[in-house]
Design an enzyme around this catalytic site. Structure first.
Site, PDB file in Angstrom:
ATOM      1  CB  SER A   1       4.592  -1.080  12.359  1.00 53.92           C
ATOM      2  OG  SER A   1       4.117   0.248  12.518  1.00 53.92           O
TER       3      SER A   1
ATOM      4  CE  LYS B   1       0.448   3.849   4.751  1.00 51.13           C
ATOM      5  NZ  LYS B   1      -0.181   3.945   6.039  1.00 51.13           N
TER       6      LYS B   1
ATOM      7  CD  GLU C   1      -3.218   5.781   6.326  1.00 54.85           C
ATOM      8  OE1 GLU C   1      -3.177   5.784   5.087  1.00 54.85           O
ATOM      9  OE2 GLU C   1      -2.286   5.346   7.035  1.00 54.85           O
TER      10      GLU C   1
ATOM     11  N   GLY D   1       1.762   2.787  10.678  1.00 51.63           N
ATOM     12  CA  GLY D   1       2.680   3.911  10.494  1.00 51.63           C
ATOM     13  C   GLY D   1       3.306   4.423  11.779  1.00 51.63           C
TER      14      GLY D   1
ATOM     15  CD  GLU E   1      -3.823  -2.352   7.387  1.00 45.75           C
ATOM     16  OE1 GLU E   1      -2.723  -2.624   6.933  1.00 45.75           O
ATOM     17  OE2 GLU E   1      -4.428  -1.298   7.124  1.00 45.75           O
TER      18      GLU E   1
ATOM     19  CG  ASN F   1      -1.718   1.266   1.346  1.00 42.44           C
ATOM     20  OD1 ASN F   1      -1.883   1.984   0.352  1.00 42.44           O
ATOM     21  ND2 ASN F   1      -2.223   1.566   2.521  1.00 42.44           N
TER      22      ASN F   1
ATOM     23  CG  HIS G   1      -6.021   2.043   4.822  1.00 47.82           C
ATOM     24  ND1 HIS G   1      -5.625   3.019   5.701  1.00 47.82           N
ATOM     25  CD2 HIS G   1      -4.973   1.191   4.697  1.00 47.82           C
ATOM     26  CE1 HIS G   1      -4.374   2.763   6.087  1.00 47.82           C
ATOM     27  NE2 HIS G   1      -3.958   1.659   5.488  1.00 47.82           N
TER      28      HIS G   1
HETATM   29  C1  PEP Z   1      -1.032   0.373   5.831  1.00 48.56           C
HETATM   30  O1  PEP Z   1      -0.973   1.453   5.268  1.00 48.56           O
HETATM   31  O2  PEP Z   1      -1.946  -0.409   5.553  1.00 48.56           O
HETATM   32  C2  PEP Z   1      -0.023   0.025   6.820  1.00 48.56           C
HETATM   33  C3  PEP Z   1      -0.133  -1.100   7.463  1.00 48.56           C
HETATM   34  O3  PEP Z   1       1.000   0.950   7.008  1.00 48.56           O
HETATM   35  P1  PEP Z   1       2.391   0.680   7.769  1.00 48.56           P
HETATM   36  O4  PEP Z   1       2.951  -0.622   7.264  1.00 48.56           O
HETATM   37  O5  PEP Z   1       3.244   1.860   7.398  1.00 48.56           O
HETATM   38  O6  PEP Z   1       2.099   0.610   9.236  1.00 48.56           O
END
Ligand code: PEP
Length: 252
Positions: free
Chosen positions: A213, A11, A97, A173, A167, A9, A95
């Site tokens: 992460s 983003k 976000e 992040g 998630e 992803n 997601h």
């Molecule tokens: C994501 O954007 O779905 C995500 C898990 O981000 P990160 O790996 O940066 O935590």
């Protein structure tokens, strides 16, 4: 046996040119993750360029969002039909976000999942609790609610084709990941919830990812969990070497 699936992803990172440069560096290393399905999820503006770069590579393309209508006066939105025409086979839906910053609700997620399936796009449906919800002991209630709402009214064979990414919002992040065991436990809960609603056959076909992460140093911890079939990777997926190293941890 479920095929592991690891998705990048990106983003709101990478122009079309930068995305092409990623593919040039990444594709020669693809064989390190043999047996793992890989999906790149660039921003809309890089979809066509990445589709061209991935031709003949067996790496799948997906988008990070969609709108549920086929076409019309919806300024700024992208339809499932447009994503299919751009070469996408996957689409991320719900997601955190988008839920947090753009007001997406469980009902929006549900409409998007149904629209994606109706256009032969495979949804990667994101669920997960916030830190506040976790600290209030509400993780399971929140995840079950999100899963039920996303798939409400769909047929078992439609649900079976979907991917669900667990998630935890506090892990995205932040550099702070869930433990493999905790993530496995919630993925088990998601599978049991789906089994109760759509039967064992559909539930055992659904692929469950952990996201939050994930990096080369911790990917193996998630890969060895029986309920976890892959990862949805944000930050670490921006670098070809890190993304392939994470995918390699999921080689069966
Ligand atoms: C994501 O954007 O779905 C995500 C898990 O981000 P990160 O790996 O940066 O935590």
């Amino acid at each position: 046996m479920r095929t592991p699936i690891v998705a990048a992803n990106w983003k709101m990172y990478k122009t079309a040119r930068e995305a092409e440069a990623f593919c040039r560096e990444f594709l020669p290393q693809r064989s390190r993750a043999r047996g793992v399905e890989l999906v790149l999820l660039p921003p809309f503006t890089a979809l066509e360029a990445v589709a061209r770069a991935l031709e003949g590579s067996e790496v799948a393309l997906g988008a990070q969002n969609l709108f549920w209508e086929e076409e019309g006066a919806y300024t700024g939105e992208i339809s499932p039909r447009m994503l299919g025409a751009a070469g996408c086979s996957y689409v991320v839906i719900g997601h955190s976000e988008r839920r947090r910053l753009f007001g997406e609700t469980d009902e929006h997620v549900h409409r998007k999942v149904a629209a994606a399936l109706g256009h032969a796009l495979l949804p990667i449906v994101c669920v997960g609790e916030t830190l506040e919800e976790r600290e209030a002991g509400r993780t399971e209630e929140v995840v079950v609610r999100q899963v039920k709402a996303a798939f409400h009214g769909l047929a078992a064979d439609e649900v079976a084709r979907c991917v669900v990414a667990y998630e935890p919002v506090w892990a995205i992040g932040t550099g702070r990941n869930a433990t493999g065991e905790d993530a496995n436990q919630i993925c088990g809960l998601i599978r049991r919830t789906l089994a109760g609603l759509y039967g064992e056959g559909a539930a055992s076909a659904v692929r469950l990812q952990y996201g939050g992460s994930v990096k080369p140093e911790n990917a193996a911890e998630f890969a060895r969990q029986p309920e976890i079939d892959g990862a949805l990777v944000g930050g670490a997926s921006l670098e070809p070497g890190k993304f392939i190293a994470i995918a390699e941890a999921f080689v069966p």
